[in-house]
Design a protein around this motif. Structure first.
Motif, PDB file in Angstrom:
ATOM      1  N   THR A  41      32.263  29.198  45.347  1.00  0.00           N
ATOM      2  CA  THR A  41      32.556  29.609  46.718  1.00  0.00           C
ATOM      3  C   THR A  41      34.020  29.326  47.079  1.00  0.00           C
ATOM      4  OG1 THR A  41      30.276  29.341  47.415  1.00  0.00           O
ATOM      5  CG2 THR A  41      31.935  29.254  49.139  1.00  0.00           C
ATOM      6  N   PRO A  42      34.574  28.167  46.679  1.00  0.00           N
ATOM      7  CA  PRO A  42      35.983  27.904  46.983  1.00  0.00           C
ATOM      8  C   PRO A  42      36.927  28.965  46.435  1.00  0.00           C
ATOM      9  CG  PRO A  42      34.937  25.910  46.221  1.00  0.00           C
ATOM     10  CD  PRO A  42      33.933  26.990  46.056  1.00  0.00           C
ATOM     11  N   PHE A  43      36.560  29.563  45.323  1.00  0.00           N
ATOM     12  CA  PHE A  43      37.393  30.608  44.733  1.00  0.00           C
ATOM     13  C   PHE A  43      37.422  31.833  45.649  1.00  0.00           C
ATOM     14  CE2 PHE A  43      37.453  34.284  41.700  1.00  0.00           C
ATOM     15  CZ  PHE A  43      38.804  34.224  41.434  1.00  0.00           C
ATOM     16  N   VAL A  44      36.234  32.271  46.082  1.00  0.00           N
ATOM     17  CA  VAL A  44      36.167  33.394  47.010  1.00  0.00           C
ATOM     18  C   VAL A  44      36.913  33.027  48.289  1.00  0.00           C
ATOM     19  CG1 VAL A  44      34.647  34.891  48.334  1.00  0.00           C
ATOM     20  CG2 VAL A  44      33.964  34.129  46.065  1.00  0.00           C
ATOM     21  N   PHE A  45      36.686  31.811  48.749  1.00  0.00           N
ATOM     22  CA  PHE A  45      37.337  31.327  49.966  1.00  0.00           C
ATOM     23  C   PHE A  45      38.856  31.483  49.888  1.00  0.00           C
ATOM     24  CE2 PHE A  45      39.676  27.390  51.052  1.00  0.00           C
ATOM     25  CZ  PHE A  45      39.795  27.572  52.422  1.00  0.00           C
ATOM     26  N   ILE A  46      39.430  30.986  48.794  1.00  0.00           N
ATOM     27  CA  ILE A  46      40.887  30.942  48.721  1.00  0.00           C
ATOM     28  C   ILE A  46      41.482  32.341  48.547  1.00  0.00           C
ATOM     29  CG2 ILE A  46      41.088  30.484  46.234  1.00  0.00           C
ATOM     30  CD1 ILE A  46      43.150  28.350  46.940  1.00  0.00           C
ATOM     31  N   VAL A  47      40.751  33.220  47.845  1.00  0.00           N
ATOM     32  CA  VAL A  47      41.236  34.594  47.680  1.00  0.00           C
ATOM     33  C   VAL A  47      41.139  35.352  49.004  1.00  0.00           C
ATOM     34  CG1 VAL A  47      40.804  36.798  46.555  1.00  0.00           C
ATOM     35  CG2 VAL A  47      40.697  34.702  45.219  1.00  0.00           C
ATOM     36  N   VAL A  48      40.003  35.213  49.679  1.00  0.00           N
ATOM     37  CA  VAL A  48      39.807  35.923  50.941  1.00  0.00           C
ATOM     38  C   VAL A  48      40.772  35.393  52.001  1.00  0.00           C
ATOM     39  CG1 VAL A  48      38.181  36.358  52.817  1.00  0.00           C
ATOM     40  CG2 VAL A  48      37.424  36.533  50.452  1.00  0.00           C
ATOM     41  N   LEU A  49      41.005  34.091  52.000  1.00  0.00           N
ATOM     42  CA  LEU A  49      41.946  33.507  52.954  1.00  0.00           C
ATOM     43  C   LEU A  49      43.339  34.112  52.752  1.00  0.00           C
ATOM     44  CD1 LEU A  49      42.250  31.362  55.193  1.00  0.00           C
ATOM     45  CD2 LEU A  49      42.994  29.781  53.424  1.00  0.00           C
ATOM     46  N   ALA A  50      43.733  34.243  51.479  1.00  0.00           N
ATOM     47  CA  ALA A  50      45.032  34.849  51.183  1.00  0.00           C
ATOM     48  C   ALA A  50      45.076  36.288  51.702  1.00  0.00           C
ATOM     49  CB  ALA A  50      45.299  34.820  49.687  1.00  0.00           C
ATOM     50  N   ALA A  51      43.967  37.015  51.516  1.00  0.00           N
ATOM     51  CA  ALA A  51      43.915  38.402  51.987  1.00  0.00           C
ATOM     52  C   ALA A  51      43.978  38.452  53.514  1.00  0.00           C
ATOM     53  CB  ALA A  51      42.646  39.079  51.480  1.00  0.00           C
ATOM     54  N   MET A  52      43.276  37.526  54.173  1.00  0.00           N
ATOM     55  CA  MET A  52      43.267  37.502  55.638  1.00  0.00           C
ATOM     56  C   MET A  52      44.652  37.181  56.189  1.00  0.00           C
ATOM     57  SD  MET A  52      39.760  35.614  56.753  1.00  0.00           S
ATOM     58  CE  MET A  52      38.167  36.430  56.661  1.00  0.00           C
ATOM     59  N   GLN A  53      45.359  36.287  55.488  1.00  0.00           N
ATOM     60  CA  GLN A  53      46.667  35.887  55.989  1.00  0.00           C
ATOM     61  C   GLN A  53      47.717  36.963  55.779  1.00  0.00           C
ATOM     62  OE1 GLN A  53      47.141  32.020  54.183  1.00  0.00           O
ATOM     63  NE2 GLN A  53      46.394  31.020  56.042  1.00  0.00           N
ATOM     64  N   SER A  54      47.403  37.932  54.903  1.00  0.00           N
ATOM     65  CA  SER A  54      48.379  39.000  54.705  1.00  0.00           C
ATOM     66  C   SER A  54      48.168  40.149  55.696  1.00  0.00           C
ATOM     67  CB  SER A  54      48.315  39.518  53.265  1.00  0.00           C
ATOM     68  OG  SER A  54      47.088  40.164  53.059  1.00  0.00           O
ATOM     69  N   ILE A  55      47.145  40.025  56.561  1.00  0.00           N
ATOM     70  CA  ILE A  55      46.966  41.036  57.609  1.00  0.00           C
ATOM     71  C   ILE A  55      48.071  40.838  58.656  1.00  0.00           C
ATOM     72  CG2 ILE A  55      45.446  41.883  59.445  1.00  0.00           C
ATOM     73  CD1 ILE A  55      43.081  40.893  57.793  1.00  0.00           C
ATOM     74  N   PRO A  56      48.825  41.902  58.970  1.00  0.00           N
ATOM     75  CA  PRO A  56      49.934  41.748  59.922  1.00  0.00           C
ATOM     76  C   PRO A  56      49.445  41.254  61.283  1.00  0.00           C
ATOM     77  CG  PRO A  56      49.978  43.910  58.876  1.00  0.00           C
ATOM     78  CD  PRO A  56      48.700  43.265  58.473  1.00  0.00           C
ATOM     79  N   LEU A  62      40.221  45.457  55.663  1.00  0.00           N
ATOM     80  CA  LEU A  62      41.465  45.049  55.003  1.00  0.00           C
ATOM     81  C   LEU A  62      41.249  44.054  53.871  1.00  0.00           C
ATOM     82  CD1 LEU A  62      43.818  44.915  58.099  1.00  0.00           C
ATOM     83  CD2 LEU A  62      43.940  46.505  56.188  1.00  0.00           C
ATOM     84  N   ILE A  63      40.162  43.285  53.948  1.00  0.00           N
ATOM     85  CA  ILE A  63      39.919  42.359  52.838  1.00  0.00           C
ATOM     86  C   ILE A  63      38.974  42.974  51.802  1.00  0.00           C
ATOM     87  CG2 ILE A  63      40.342  40.263  54.187  1.00  0.00           C
ATOM     88  CD1 ILE A  63      37.286  39.846  54.221  1.00  0.00           C
ATOM     89  N   ALA A  64      38.450  44.175  52.097  1.00  0.00           N
ATOM     90  CA  ALA A  64      37.469  44.796  51.196  1.00  0.00           C
ATOM     91  C   ALA A  64      37.965  44.966  49.749  1.00  0.00           C
ATOM     92  CB  ALA A  64      36.998  46.129  51.772  1.00  0.00           C
ATOM     93  N   PRO A  65      39.223  45.416  49.550  1.00  0.00           N
ATOM     94  CA  PRO A  65      39.663  45.559  48.151  1.00  0.00           C
ATOM     95  C   PRO A  65      39.629  44.234  47.390  1.00  0.00           C
ATOM     96  CG  PRO A  65      41.207  46.643  49.643  1.00  0.00           C
ATOM     97  CD  PRO A  65      40.248  45.880  50.494  1.00  0.00           C
ATOM     98  N   ALA A  66      40.095  43.176  48.063  1.00  0.00           N
ATOM     99  CA  ALA A  66      40.069  41.865  47.414  1.00  0.00           C
ATOM    100  C   ALA A  66      38.630  41.442  47.121  1.00  0.00           C
ATOM    101  CB  ALA A  66      40.753  40.824  48.291  1.00  0.00           C
ATOM    102  N   LEU A  67      37.731  41.731  48.053  1.00  0.00           N
ATOM    103  CA  LEU A  67      36.326  41.382  47.855  1.00  0.00           C
ATOM    104  C   LEU A  67      35.735  42.116  46.651  1.00  0.00           C
ATOM    105  CD1 LEU A  67      34.611  41.170  51.352  1.00  0.00           C
ATOM    106  CD2 LEU A  67      35.081  39.343  49.730  1.00  0.00           C
ATOM    107  N   GLY A  68      36.062  43.408  46.548  1.00  0.00           N
ATOM    108  CA  GLY A  68      35.562  44.191  45.416  1.00  0.00           C
ATOM    109  C   GLY A  68      36.032  43.606  44.098  1.00  0.00           C
TER     110      GLY A  68
END
Lengths: 315, 297
Positions: free
Chosen positions: A190-205, A230-236
């Motif tokens: 879960t921490p892996f998904v967390f850290i990737v999704v967090l990075a994706a969320m923070q790149s939203i303008p 906006l985070i869907a590609p990272a999630l996929g």
């Protein structure tokens, strides 16, 4: 930069040669073995037996997954000549654990990423703490699961018994045992998904969020209409990566329950390992492993297509 | 929770006029953040508590030392006192294997990563990178049997060198990827200038590029070290006696002593401490490193 300078090849080669020697060669060797009846203890083994190993494995998988009497059974029946009756269950176990673990990690990972995307004090330290399970040895985490999920004395059942009055047969019932293993794996990743999704969320303008907030102040609407797409590609991407990785899962079920009860938590990789290196039936073990290789090649091809031209830039 | 965020936004907008709803939402946000932290930390904490319990105490759901149970050093003294020779020999093996493969992988990875970032190859850089990364998708089980037979043939079974070769192979893609990404993002003007001044590409690499790559190299080294340290599958087949790493020792715990929870927890903690602490320093590189560069961190 220097583009076509000849020197480039000298930087490139050492690593490339290493991979060629230590990956390509073993893979070819293993492919060759998979067509033989090689057994370590048998002196005269190693004869070419064609596709028999694959027939056993695929026959077993089809036998377990296509119910007898269903319309498809007639079509696949000719393939089931000498099925390995154990392999089917391991495929079901692996599929359940992969899909289950990926679902749990993605739901929890997104939820936690959303929580941790708020500006609160100490959040940086909290984010670091959240990633701690990632680098813990899975073989050790299996034992952690053994302690926590223990039916009689585990803290998890103690809490469940306190709330519901009943205890959960984590180690004795087939599906609960699979679920317990799955949850340990999910806890680690879960921490892996967390850290990737967090990075994706923070790149939203920020401007985009501000503009959207003028239209709606509902957090759920904002999440669904802005954040999620906006985070869907990272999630996929991570879903695919995790599917492949969890399908290979072996350490946690091995140390947690030794594949039991019976062979309920014996995953496909675990079974191939047992056949090839505990029973030393190397020909059949290689065939089992090779089926997994083919699946992984298919998924990795899709994965790299998805990555698009990211690697064309900066060259 | 959904409402929480909504209310939070409201709070942020009207900071000057504190209201109860805003405070409540802030409180709820904190509550869930703390719950998430507890969820991650709880198993570690529970393992620490269990490691200070006797077998009988470990079967009870008590957790406050001195109040609910009398802590014992039995497990730790067993592992670090009586069992010290075995423990430290396994830890030493783990360290040799992990450090050896980290050195190999980082050396090769930096060279290859630099090559991929700075030069153009006819075969196509993207193809090369995809090929390197696809190694991570390969199920280790597929190379297990051939590796076993090859090491047997070379008489390298149960040796440090054999395990270093194997682990280098597994962690090399991480090192290549992290280093390539670093160099690709790093401006190359200075290197270009040095090249114009007559330096050879190797001199440019060693004197100009390598010194600035230290943070990325550290991250690559930590990630490689952690994965090699945690490797169990190959060790369980090829390093079972003299080169036995700590993961193998951990896995053999229950068979030797029956399921003894306190002892199990002690060994588990020893096995995970080093990589878990290291991981706190590579936050920035985890995303890219572990998604094979598909997601920018």
């Amino acid at each position: 930069m220097y583009k076509k300078n000849r020197a480039g090849i000298f930087f490139l080669l050492p690593g490339v040669i290493w991979i060629l020697v230590f990956t390509l060669f073993p893979l070819l060797y293993s492919l060759a073995l998979s067509f033989t009846d090689r057994q370590l203890a048998k002196p005269n083994s190693g004869q070419f037996i064609g596709l028999q190993n694959y027939g056993r494995a695929l026959g077993g998988i089809l036998y377990a997954t296509v119910p007898e009497g269903s319309p498809f059974y007639g079509a696949v029946a000719p393939l089931i000549t000498n099925p390995d009756l154990r392999v089917g269950d391991t495929v079901i176990t692996s599929l359940y654990m992969s899909l289950g673990s990926v679902t749990v990690t993605i739901v929890l990972g997104v939820l936690i990423a959303w929580l941790f995307n708020h500006d609160i004090p100490l959040i940086r330290i909290f984010r670091s703490v959240m990633t701690m399970p990632l680098f813990a040895a899975p073989i050790a985490l299996g034992f952690m699961g053994l302690i926590l999920f223990n039916e009689e004395s585990g803290i998890i059942n103690y809490v469940i018994r306190g709330v519901t009055g009943q205890y959960v047969p984590w180690f004795t019932q087939v599906w609960w045992a699979r679920t317990a293993v799955l949850l340990v794996d999910a806890w680690q990743w879960t921490p892996f998904v967390f850290i990737v999704v967090l990075a994706a969320m923070q790149s939203i303008p920020v401007e985009l969020m501000e503009a959207a907030r003028l239209d709606s102040n509902n957090a759920w609407t904002l999440f669904r209409k802005i954040t999620l797409p906006l985070i869907a590609p990272a999630l996929g991407t991570i879903a695919m990566l995790r599917l492949v990785e969890t399908f290979k899962i072996l350490d946690i079920p091995l140390s947690m329950l030794g594949g039991g009860p019976g062979s309920a938590t014996q995953t496909y990789s675990y079974y191939a390992y047992q056949v090839g290196l505990k029973n030393f039936d190397m020909g059949y073990g290689s065939a089992l492993a090779y089926i997994l290789v083919v699946i992984c090649i298919i998924i990795s091809t899709i994965y790299f297509r998805r990555m698009g031209n990211r690697y064309e830039q900066g060259e | 929770m959904v409402d929480t965020a909504q209310k939070l936004k409201v709070t942020q907008r009207s900071v000057s006029s504190p209201n109860i709803r805003g405070r409540l939402s802030k409180f709820l946000l904190w509550l869930f953040v703390i719950l998430a932290i507890l969820w991650v930390l709880f198993p570690f904490v529970w393992a620490v508590i269990t490691s200070f319990k006797t077998q009988i105490q470990a079967l009870e759901p008590t957790f406050i030392p001195w109040v609910q149970f009398t802590p014992t050093l039995e497990n730790w003294s067993q592992e670090l006192g009586l069992g010290a020779p075995e423990t430290f020999s396994a830890l030493r093996n783990s360290a040799i294997i992990a450090i050896g493969s980290t050195l190999f992988a980082c050396t090769l990875g930096t060279l290859t990563g630099y090559g991929l970032a700075r030069f153009k190859f006819r075969i196509g850089n993207r193809n090369l990178i995809s090929w390197v990364l696809s190694q991570r998708f390969m199920p280790p089980i597929a190379t297990l049997i051939p590796f076993f037979l090859v090491l047997q043939f070379l008489d390298l079974l149960d040796t440090h060198l054999g395990m270093i070769i194997i682990n280098t192979t597994f962690v090399l893609p991480f090192a290549i990827l992290i280093m390539r990404d670093f160099f690709a993002d790093f401006p190359d003007e200075i290197e270009e200038a040095a090249l114009v001044d007559g330096a050879s590409p190797l001199q440019v690499f060693l004197r100009v590029a390598l010194p600035v790559a230290r943070p990325a190299l550290t991250a690559a080294a930590i990630i490689c070290f952690a994965f090699a340290w945690n490797e169990y599958l190959f060790a369980s087949v090829m390093a079972t006696r003299t080169a036995k790493p700590y993961t193998f020792l951990v896995a053999s715990t229950s068979t030797v002593r029956g399921v003894h929870f306190g002892y199990l927890a002690t060994r588990m903690l020893i096995a995970i401490t080093l990589p878990v602490i290291f991981s706190l320093f590579v936050q920035r590189y985890i995303v890219r490193g572990l998604t094979l560069g598909a997601v920018k961190g």
